[in-house]
Each structure stands twice: as C-alpha cells, then as structure tokens.
Design a protein around this motif. Structure first.
Motif, mmCIF file in Angstrom:
data_model
loop_
_atom_site.group_PDB
_atom_site.id
_atom_site.type_symbol
_atom_site.label_atom_id
_atom_site.label_comp_id
_atom_site.label_asym_id
_atom_site.label_seq_id
_atom_site.Cartn_x
_atom_site.Cartn_y
_atom_site.Cartn_z
ATOM 1 N N TYR A 194 -7.932 -21.684 15.079
ATOM 2 C CA TYR A 194 -8.816 -21.525 16.236
ATOM 3 C C TYR A 194 -8.037 -21.760 17.531
ATOM 4 O O TYR A 194 -7.217 -22.682 17.622
ATOM 5 C CB TYR A 194 -9.983 -22.515 16.164
ATOM 6 N N ASP A 195 -8.286 -20.896 18.514
ATOM 7 C CA ASP A 195 -7.702 -20.956 19.867
ATOM 8 C C ASP A 195 -6.228 -20.553 19.904
ATOM 9 O O ASP A 195 -5.635 -20.466 20.984
ATOM 10 C CB ASP A 195 -7.859 -22.360 20.488
ATOM 11 N N GLN A 196 -5.628 -20.278 18.762
ATOM 12 C CA GLN A 196 -4.233 -19.840 18.712
ATOM 13 C C GLN A 196 -4.144 -18.369 19.139
ATOM 14 O O GLN A 196 -4.970 -17.551 18.757
ATOM 15 C CB GLN A 196 -3.712 -20.004 17.279
ATOM 16 N N VAL A 197 -3.137 -18.023 19.943
ATOM 17 C CA VAL A 197 -2.903 -16.634 20.339
ATOM 18 C C VAL A 197 -1.998 -15.992 19.292
ATOM 19 O O VAL A 197 -0.890 -16.472 19.022
ATOM 20 C CB VAL A 197 -2.275 -16.546 21.745
ATOM 21 N N VAL A 198 -2.473 -14.897 18.697
ATOM 22 C CA VAL A 198 -1.777 -14.254 17.589
ATOM 23 C C VAL A 198 -1.343 -12.846 18.000
ATOM 24 O O VAL A 198 -2.172 -12.056 18.468
ATOM 25 C CB VAL A 198 -2.708 -14.156 16.356
ATOM 26 N N PRO A 199 -0.061 -12.490 17.843
ATOM 27 C CA PRO A 199 0.346 -11.113 18.127
ATOM 28 C C PRO A 199 -0.214 -10.171 17.068
ATOM 29 O O PRO A 199 -0.147 -10.463 15.869
ATOM 30 C CB PRO A 199 1.876 -11.178 18.078
ATOM 31 N N VAL A 200 -0.760 -9.035 17.522
ATOM 32 C CA VAL A 200 -1.368 -8.070 16.609
ATOM 33 C C VAL A 200 -0.530 -6.799 16.526
ATOM 34 O O VAL A 200 -0.229 -6.295 15.446
ATOM 35 C CB VAL A 200 -2.807 -7.730 17.056
ATOM 36 N N ALA A 201 -0.175 -6.268 17.675
ATOM 37 C CA ALA A 201 0.687 -5.088 17.789
ATOM 38 C C ALA A 201 1.317 -5.145 19.171
ATOM 39 O O ALA A 201 0.981 -6.020 19.978
ATOM 40 C CB ALA A 201 -0.126 -3.804 17.599
ATOM 41 N N GLN A 202 2.219 -4.225 19.458
ATOM 42 C CA GLN A 202 2.889 -4.257 20.759
ATOM 43 C C GLN A 202 1.854 -4.168 21.876
ATOM 44 O O GLN A 202 1.059 -3.232 21.940
ATOM 45 C CB GLN A 202 3.878 -3.101 20.880
ATOM 46 N N GLY A 203 1.851 -5.181 22.757
ATOM 47 C CA GLY A 203 0.915 -5.189 23.876
ATOM 48 C C GLY A 203 -0.486 -5.645 23.511
ATOM 49 O O GLY A 203 -1.395 -5.569 24.349
ATOM 50 N N ILE A 204 -0.701 -6.139 22.286
ATOM 51 C CA ILE A 204 -2.037 -6.572 21.854
ATOM 52 C C ILE A 204 -1.931 -7.954 21.215
ATOM 53 O O ILE A 204 -1.159 -8.165 20.281
ATOM 54 C CB ILE A 204 -2.662 -5.597 20.835
ATOM 55 N N THR A 205 -2.713 -8.900 21.736
ATOM 56 C CA THR A 205 -2.806 -10.218 21.119
ATOM 57 C C THR A 205 -4.274 -10.543 20.856
ATOM 58 O O THR A 205 -5.181 -9.967 21.482
ATOM 59 C CB THR A 205 -2.201 -11.322 22.008
ATOM 60 N N ALA A 206 -4.502 -11.462 19.915
ATOM 61 C CA ALA A 206 -5.860 -11.876 19.570
ATOM 62 C C ALA A 206 -5.955 -13.390 19.595
ATOM 63 O O ALA A 206 -4.997 -14.095 19.270
ATOM 64 C CB ALA A 206 -6.239 -11.356 18.184
ATOM 65 N N GLN A 207 -7.128 -13.871 19.986
ATOM 66 C CA GLN A 207 -7.410 -15.308 19.956
ATOM 67 C C GLN A 207 -8.735 -15.503 19.220
ATOM 68 O O GLN A 207 -9.752 -14.912 19.587
ATOM 69 C CB GLN A 207 -7.487 -15.869 21.375
ATOM 70 N N PHE A 208 -8.712 -16.314 18.164
ATOM 71 C CA PHE A 208 -9.908 -16.575 17.364
ATOM 72 C C PHE A 208 -10.615 -17.817 17.915
ATOM 73 O O PHE A 208 -10.017 -18.900 17.974
ATOM 74 C CB PHE A 208 -9.529 -16.792 15.896
ATOM 75 N N LEU A 209 -11.871 -17.648 18.293
ATOM 76 C CA LEU A 209 -12.666 -18.724 18.881
ATOM 77 C C LEU A 209 -13.804 -19.078 17.925
ATOM 78 O O LEU A 209 -14.435 -18.197 17.337
ATOM 79 C CB LEU A 209 -13.246 -18.282 20.232
ATOM 80 N N ASP A 210 -14.092 -20.352 17.782
ATOM 81 C CA ASP A 210 -15.105 -20.807 16.825
ATOM 82 C C ASP A 210 -16.468 -20.200 17.163
ATOM 83 O O ASP A 210 -16.997 -20.378 18.263
ATOM 84 C CB ASP A 210 -15.189 -22.336 16.858
ATOM 85 N N ARG A 245 -8.715 1.753 20.008
ATOM 86 C CA ARG A 245 -7.451 2.472 20.172
ATOM 87 C C ARG A 245 -6.839 2.052 21.493
ATOM 88 O O ARG A 245 -7.456 2.187 22.551
ATOM 89 C CB ARG A 245 -7.683 3.985 20.152
ATOM 90 N N CYS A 246 -5.615 1.548 21.428
ATOM 91 C CA CYS A 246 -4.911 1.063 22.618
ATOM 92 C C CYS A 246 -3.518 1.665 22.596
ATOM 93 O O CYS A 246 -2.656 1.239 21.811
ATOM 94 C CB CYS A 246 -4.856 -0.457 22.609
ATOM 95 N N GLY A 247 -3.297 2.677 23.433
ATOM 96 C CA GLY A 247 -2.018 3.369 23.400
ATOM 97 C C GLY A 247 -1.824 4.025 22.044
ATOM 98 O O GLY A 247 -2.676 4.763 21.557
ATOM 99 N N GLU A 248 -0.723 3.714 21.387
ATOM 100 C CA GLU A 248 -0.428 4.298 20.085
ATOM 101 C C GLU A 248 -0.982 3.466 18.930
ATOM 102 O O GLU A 248 -0.799 3.824 17.771
ATOM 103 C CB GLU A 248 1.093 4.436 19.924
ATOM 104 N N HIS A 249 -1.633 2.371 19.246
ATOM 105 C CA HIS A 249 -2.069 1.453 18.200
ATOM 106 C C HIS A 249 -3.579 1.508 17.981
ATOM 107 O O HIS A 249 -4.350 1.797 18.905
ATOM 108 C CB HIS A 249 -1.646 0.018 18.547
ATOM 109 N N GLN A 250 -3.975 1.225 16.747
ATOM 110 C CA GLN A 250 -5.388 1.159 16.384
ATOM 111 C C GLN A 250 -5.650 -0.171 15.681
ATOM 112 O O GLN A 250 -4.936 -0.530 14.746
ATOM 113 C CB GLN A 250 -5.779 2.314 15.460
ATOM 114 N N VAL A 251 -6.665 -0.871 16.153
ATOM 115 C CA VAL A 251 -7.038 -2.168 15.597
ATOM 116 C C VAL A 251 -8.500 -2.108 15.183
ATOM 117 O O VAL A 251 -9.357 -1.654 15.955
ATOM 118 C CB VAL A 251 -6.821 -3.309 16.620
#
Length: 467
Positions: free
Chosen positions: A148-164, A24-30
C-alpha cells in the motif's frame, strides 16, 4: 506523452459486474481488472464474448481485489494471448489464487455435466470459460506484490500506486501517473470501496488529486443502515430463529463477509445475545481457505482487530465447525433446527447454500438472513423481493421461512461515503461504473452534478479520448 490517452470500459459499463478497464497511453496498454459478469443468464453469456481488445497487446494488468467480478476472466485473458505482468497487493494475490482455482474447477465440472447431458441429446457441449490449466498459467504471471502507498513502475512513463480501499482483504484503489513533465496526467480507479468504521479492515484511503476518476456506484442511490442497528438485527434474526427451533441460513460471500459475520457471531455469544453453545457451520471451502489467508495478512487489519485477533481469535471459537468435504455438507442437511449455517454463494446462484435453502426454505421456523448485495436475476434477489416459490435444482420450493435482509453489512460504501471519498479536489471527469443505471449511477450522477462535478457513464467498448 507520445499520443492521446484513451480509456475504454469493457465490463461494469452501465451494469454492476464484469469490471474491466483498458487504458492506452502512447504505445502501452494497461488493463485494470478483468472480472466475470454475474446475474441473469444473458448477462453471464457476456463472459464468452470477445473482450473488445486484443489481450496479447496488453502490457500489464493491475488488479484491485480478488472478487470474482473483478478477477474471474483473467484465465480466459491468458488463454487468448495475455502474457504481461499482473500486479496487485500480497493479500489479493493469495485470495485470487483461491478464487481462480475454485472458479476453474467449477467451470470444468459444469462443462463435464453439460457434455454428458448434451451427448444424450446429441448436442455439442460448450467449452468451459476457463480451465485449471488456464488458471495456473494466469497465477504464474503474478509479479512481486505491491505494498500500500508504494509507487510501482508499470511501463515506460506509467507508474501505479495502490491505496487501501477498505472493501475486502487486500483491496485497493489504483492511482496511475501517466506520461512525463507538462503532459503528465493522473487517473484514479476506485475499485470497490468499503465502508468506514468496520471491525476488521482499515477505512478507505480518501481519493487523492487526479485528473480523471473511474468510480464505482453500486450504492450511489442510498446509504446503508447504521452498523450498530444492523448488528442488533442480526442478533434478533439469529436468536428468534433459534428460539423457534429453526436453522439460521446465512448465504455468505467467501471473502470478507464470512469473516466479518463470524466476528459478530463470536461477539454476540460473548455478550450472551446469542446462545453461547450454538453450533456454527462454515460450509464453504473457499471461505475456509480465505479465513486462513486472513491470518497471514495482519498488515491489512484495523489496529483494534489486530489486537483482538492476538488475544481472542473469533475464527477459532470452539463451536465453529469447518465443512470442507461434500459429505460434511450433506450431513448438515440432517439438522432440522438449532444451528447457524453459513454457506456460499452470497447471491445463491451456485454453491452449497442452495442445498441448505432446499432443506430449509419451506420450514416456517427457519430463518434466511441476507447480509450482502444480490444482483438482479439471482436466486437471492428473487427471495429478497418476496417470491413465494422458487426453483432449486429443478424442484419447486415454497418460501415459508422468515427472510431477513440486513444491508448494513455491505462491503460497499454507501452514497454519502462515496461522495466523501471523492472529496473536493477538482476533476476533469468522473466516470461512473459498476452500478445499476436507473439506481446507483443516475442518482450519483445527479448528486455529483449538484456539486459541480462533471460525470460520464461510459458505454461498453466505447473509446474515450482523454485530454
């Protein structure tokens, strides 16, 4: 950041399976993973219990890989209200389709069988954990894949990077960047980590700097046998069993292990360490479909294997026979010796391998070769632990075949590899999950404490506020 970060573990908390993590990050849940519990009956019963959070409030689900204990409850999540995006790599998306549809089909078949037997006893039958309709609705939520290694937006203020992660095709560790400016935090989820130096996949990407790490500890108490020694033992198990006139039964995990063992069998025949014309049966529709997926994702391969695949495809050796239909599988059981039979499932709790065990366990000349992890309470673990008799389909079967356990083929990193992957970057806390408490978790906890690393073993559904 608007409010505190809160992390909670809803599967693989002080146990091996059922990986499921909520942030839970602020108003968002991942959500990171939503896997099935596997093993003893009472552990599998947890699949029917509440998630510990409201699926309808989850904005996105990030999937590390397509093993059932990481993705198997996604259709149930959708049934209970989840409508967010599912983000993962392209190979994981393709494999998850195979896994989820196969699991839903089996659950519907089990439910129908239980309904028939319950009707005879006058008892109501439980509903399936998920249906094919649930699985298809879940598959519709998969978003464009992440590279792989791409930065992906998930929600406001949250990004994800998938690493092998080097575990199975498409597997990833996931680095989340949470919040903005001075309040920014980084949290890394290891997923399942593979071993280095394997023939098909690249080595796992080392853990980058992160404030918090959620790390698997399946083999936190021990290292695996050296791979060359394990290959030698595989060839000895196969060749000695064939020399006795028996069948070699290899309980097989459909994703990665089946393809890796096929590669080594192919190499063994080319090196004349296994009789060249021995028939090899891959008796697993899921493993056959997964092998087709492998060919479509060379971006995941180690460079050497990619070159090998172009010149001499080990998945197309002339003596390899794919058994998709039940009738083909039944025909294999008429072979009394001289064949290598690879069949699912790896832990022998279901699938076609149970039929092959029923026909071969009692034969002294046969060999049963285990090449992967077997959870407590599974048929595989009972055989590995030396049971002299086991029950299969209600029939009492003597264990007279020679049993081989070759742990060097594990798709999981061993203790030293886990520690090496974590590296020396400073961490606020490392959360240990996905392991047996008395073995992997406590051993890894001690090993990291000796290195000055703060660790914690989260409890099931326990909310943990992160600074």
């Amino acid at each position: 950041m608007q409010s505190s970060l809160v992390y909670s573990c809803h599967g693989a908390a002080k146990q091996v399976t059922g990986s499921c993590h909520l942030l839970r990050c602020g108003e968002h849940q991942v959500l990171i993973d939503c896997g099935m519990f596997q093993g003893r009956h009472e552990e599998e019963q947890a699949n029917t219990e509440p998630f510990g959070f409201d699926p309808a409030q989850v904005d996105a689900l990030l999937l590390t890989h397509a093993h059932l204990d990481h993705c198997g409850r996604i259709p149930r999540l959708v049934r209970q209200g989840f409508r967010g995006r599912i983000i993962t790599t392209a190979a994981t998306r393709d494999l998850a389709r195979i896994v989820l549809l196969d699991a839903a089909r089996l659950q519907e078949e089990d439910a129908a069988r239980n309904e028939r037997s319950g009707h005879r006893r006058g008892e109501p039958a439980p509903e399936p954990l998920s249906t094919l309709d649930d699985a298809f609705r879940a598959l519709n939520l998969f978003a464009d894949p992440a590279g792989y290694d791409q930065v992906v937006p998930v929600a406001q203020g949250i990004t994800a990077q998938f690493l092998d992660a080097g575990h199975i095709l498409g597997s990833a560790s996931i680095l989340l960047t949470l919040g903005e400016g001075a309040q920014q935090r980084r949290m890394l989820f290891s997923g399942d980590l593979g071993s280095s130096g394997r023939p098909i996949l690249r080595d796992p990407t080392p853990a980058p700097p992160a404030d918090y790490v959620v790390m698997e500890s399946t083999y936190g108490d021990r290292d695996h046998r050296a791979l060359p020694d394990s290959i030698d033992e595989l060839y000895e198990a196969v060749s000695s069993t064939l020399a006795r006139g028996g069948n070699v039964i290899i309980p097989t995990f459909a994703l990665e292990r089946a393809q890796e063992v096929l590669y080594y069998l192919h190499q063994g025949m080319r090196q004349q360490r296994i009789p060249e014309h021995t028939p090899v049966f891959l008796d697993s529709p899921m493993a056959i479909s997964a092998t087709d997926v492998f060919r479509r994702h060379p971006e995941c391969f180690d460079e050497e294997f990619a070159a090998t695949l172009r010149q001499d495809d080990p998945f197309s050796m002339p003596n390899l026979r794919f058994s998709r239909d039940a009738s083909d599988s039944m025909a294999i059981n008429r072979i009394e010796g001289g064949a290598i039979i690879m069949a699912g499932s790896g832990m022998c709790n279901g699938g076609r391998v149970r039929h092959h065990l029923r026909h071969n366990l009692w034969r002294e000349r046969s060999g049963i070769v285990f090449v992967g992890y077997a959870a407590e309470g599974t048929l595989a673990r009972r055989i590995i632990n030396g049971a002299r008799r086991v029950s299969i389909f209600g029939e009492d079967i003597a264990v007279n075949a020679r049993v081989w356990t070759i742990n060097g083929f594990s798709a999981h990193a061993g203790r030293d590899e886990l520690i090496s992957w974590l590296g020396s970057h400073p961490r606020r806390t490392v959360f240990l999950v996905h392991g047996e408490v008395e073995r992997g978790m406590q051993a890894m906890e001690s090993a990291l404490a000796a290195r000055g690393v703060t660790t914690r073993l989260p409890g099931m559904h326990e909310p943990i506020v992160l600074d």
